[in-house]
Design a protein around this motif. Structure first.
Motif, PDB file in Angstrom:
ATOM      1  N   LEU A  60       0.992  -1.456  -0.060  1.00  0.00           N
ATOM      2  CA  LEU A  60       0.047  -0.125  -0.097  1.00  0.00           C
ATOM      3  C   LEU A  60       0.769   1.335  -0.026  1.00  0.00           C
ATOM      4  O   LEU A  60       1.730   1.350   0.658  1.00  0.00           O
ATOM      5  CB  LEU A  60      -0.795  -0.062   1.000  1.00  0.00           C
ATOM      6  N   ASN A  61       0.728   2.355  -0.846  1.00  0.00           N
ATOM      7  CA  ASN A  61       1.462   3.313  -0.854  1.00  0.00           C
ATOM      8  C   ASN A  61       0.356   4.623  -0.772  1.00  0.00           C
ATOM      9  O   ASN A  61      -0.788   4.221  -0.732  1.00  0.00           O
ATOM     10  CB  ASN A  61       1.891   3.847  -2.296  1.00  0.00           C
ATOM     11  N   LYS A 144      -4.175   4.044   6.757  1.00  0.00           N
ATOM     12  CA  LYS A 144      -3.552   5.402   7.599  1.00  0.00           C
ATOM     13  C   LYS A 144      -2.111   5.333   7.516  1.00  0.00           C
ATOM     14  O   LYS A 144      -1.428   6.343   7.228  1.00  0.00           O
ATOM     15  CB  LYS A 144      -4.097   5.269   9.019  1.00  0.00           C
ATOM     16  N   TRP A 145      -1.713   4.145   7.839  1.00  0.00           N
ATOM     17  CA  TRP A 145       0.020   3.791   8.168  1.00  0.00           C
ATOM     18  C   TRP A 145       0.418   4.069   6.807  1.00  0.00           C
ATOM     19  O   TRP A 145       1.770   4.664   6.538  1.00  0.00           O
ATOM     20  CB  TRP A 145       0.353   2.483   8.777  1.00  0.00           C
ATOM     21  N   ALA A 146      -0.074   3.557   5.600  1.00  0.00           N
ATOM     22  CA  ALA A 146       0.383   3.930   4.171  1.00  0.00           C
ATOM     23  C   ALA A 146       0.379   5.427   3.742  1.00  0.00           C
ATOM     24  O   ALA A 146       1.468   5.794   3.229  1.00  0.00           O
ATOM     25  CB  ALA A 146      -0.503   3.207   3.218  1.00  0.00           C
ATOM     26  N   GLU A 147      -0.477   6.371   4.248  1.00  0.00           N
ATOM     27  CA  GLU A 147      -0.293   7.555   3.975  1.00  0.00           C
ATOM     28  C   GLU A 147       0.478   8.169   4.776  1.00  0.00           C
ATOM     29  O   GLU A 147       1.164   9.329   4.405  1.00  0.00           O
ATOM     30  CB  GLU A 147      -2.034   8.158   4.522  1.00  0.00           C
ATOM     31  N   SER A 148       0.645   8.116   6.258  1.00  0.00           N
ATOM     32  CA  SER A 148       1.542   8.654   7.071  1.00  0.00           C
ATOM     33  C   SER A 148       3.031   8.332   6.730  1.00  0.00           C
ATOM     34  O   SER A 148       3.925   9.143   6.861  1.00  0.00           O
ATOM     35  CB  SER A 148       1.341   8.415   8.266  1.00  0.00           C
ATOM     36  N   ARG A 149       3.339   7.184   6.345  1.00  0.00           N
ATOM     37  CA  ARG A 149       4.450   6.406   6.167  1.00  0.00           C
ATOM     38  C   ARG A 149       4.901   6.360   4.670  1.00  0.00           C
ATOM     39  O   ARG A 149       6.211   6.043   4.249  1.00  0.00           O
ATOM     40  CB  ARG A 149       4.758   5.193   6.927  1.00  0.00           C
ATOM     41  N   SER A 151       4.529   4.190   2.487  1.00  0.00           N
ATOM     42  CA  SER A 151       4.394   2.862   1.837  1.00  0.00           C
ATOM     43  C   SER A 151       4.553   1.898   2.887  1.00  0.00           C
ATOM     44  O   SER A 151       5.272   2.001   3.874  1.00  0.00           O
ATOM     45  CB  SER A 151       5.370   2.506   0.756  1.00  0.00           C
ATOM     46  N   VAL A 152       3.348   0.781   3.117  1.00  0.00           N
ATOM     47  CA  VAL A 152       3.667  -0.268   3.992  1.00  0.00           C
ATOM     48  C   VAL A 152       3.194  -1.529   3.292  1.00  0.00           C
ATOM     49  O   VAL A 152       2.793  -1.507   2.073  1.00  0.00           O
ATOM     50  CB  VAL A 152       2.834  -0.229   5.236  1.00  0.00           C
ATOM     51  N   TYR A 153       4.121  -2.683   3.627  1.00  0.00           N
ATOM     52  CA  TYR A 153       3.663  -4.084   2.960  1.00  0.00           C
ATOM     53  C   TYR A 153       2.918  -4.708   3.878  1.00  0.00           C
ATOM     54  O   TYR A 153       3.369  -5.004   5.042  1.00  0.00           O
ATOM     55  CB  TYR A 153       5.258  -4.786   2.675  1.00  0.00           C
TER      56      TYR A 153
END
Length: 244
Positions: A60-61, A144-149, A151-153
């Motif tokens: 997720l980006n 939410k974490w994809a937005e703040s960081r 990208s998350v896998y």
């Protein structure tokens, strides 16, 4: 000379294929499942014996696109051999939802991407009090974490334990669910392992664990494609709480 040049080109193409593989598996496959497929928005490893995905994985980006509408086109996965498929008719019983593993609300960049999350191979029988509570809450947080960081896998799936409950044509009900969220840029991860029960989103911190624990209960091997030192560190750590 022509034969040598052709062989060279073929070898280059083959090596390129091995090097890049599926874009949704940058850190390796959790398992060589019976059926492994790289779809538009996620990769899936499906067990014929379980009639279910052992794992799905996706990135997720930070969103820069206009999301498409939810497709709601639940259907059989014709890539799976007929005898190992699940169907909507398997869920014609009063208890369980068709619960997504690869999250349809997160994978909404195109109609095709969203539609592929409604393949029955991406579903498991999930209690409403789990699907619409803690599971939905964690799906909201992964976005939410994809937005703040940036990208998350994500890697997620069900875990099965005897005695197994079945619905429909022997579709097993998971005893537990896991979800691993990995932030490569910060070399941090969150790992959750939930009993398949009615759980409130407010209790998410109670189900934080380590990737090592999830590997033990699932028999899978996560993040094998990253550096050995980083893998060892990430997999053994249990985060004290969710990310802000």
């Amino acid at each position: 000379m022509r034969i040598t040049l052709s062989l060279f080109i073929f070898t280059c193409l083959l090596l390129t294929s091995f090097a890049y593989g599926c874009e949704h598996l940058p850190y390796g496959k959790p398992k060589d499942s019976d059926f492994v497929k790289c779809r538009d928005g996620y990769a899936i490893g499906y067990s014929y014996d379980l009639k279910a995905a052992e794992w799905v994985a996706y990135t997720l980006n930070k969103q820069t696109w206009v999301p498409v509408e939810r497709q709601d086109d639940f259907r059989e996965d014709t890539d799976i051999p007929v005898q190992f498929r699940t169907y909507e008719s398997d869920y014609q019983e009063p208890v369980f939802h068709m619960g997504h593993l690869a999250n349809s609300e997160s994978l909404d960049k195109s109609i095709k991407q969203n539609s592929e999350t409604f393949l029955m191979s991406n579903m498991t029988p999930q209690l409403p009090g789990h699907n619409t509570a803690v599971w939905k809450g964690l799906e909201n947080r992964e976005r939410k974490w994809a937005e703040s960081r940036g990208s998350v896998y994500i890697i997620t799936g069900g875990v099965y334990r005897a005695p197994v409950t079945y619905i429909g044509n022997r579709v097993p009900v998971p005893a537990m669910y896991y979800k691993i969220i990995y932030d490569k840029a910060n070399n941090e991860s969150l790992a959750y392992l939930f009993p398949h029960d009615n759980i409130k989103t407010a209790n998410l911190d109670d189900y934080l664990t380590s990737i090592d624990v999830i590997e033990t209960v699932s028999g899978l091997n996560f993040l094998s494609g990253i550096e050995d030192e980083d893998e060892a560190l990430i997999e053994k750590v249990t985060a004290p709480s969710q990310w802000p």
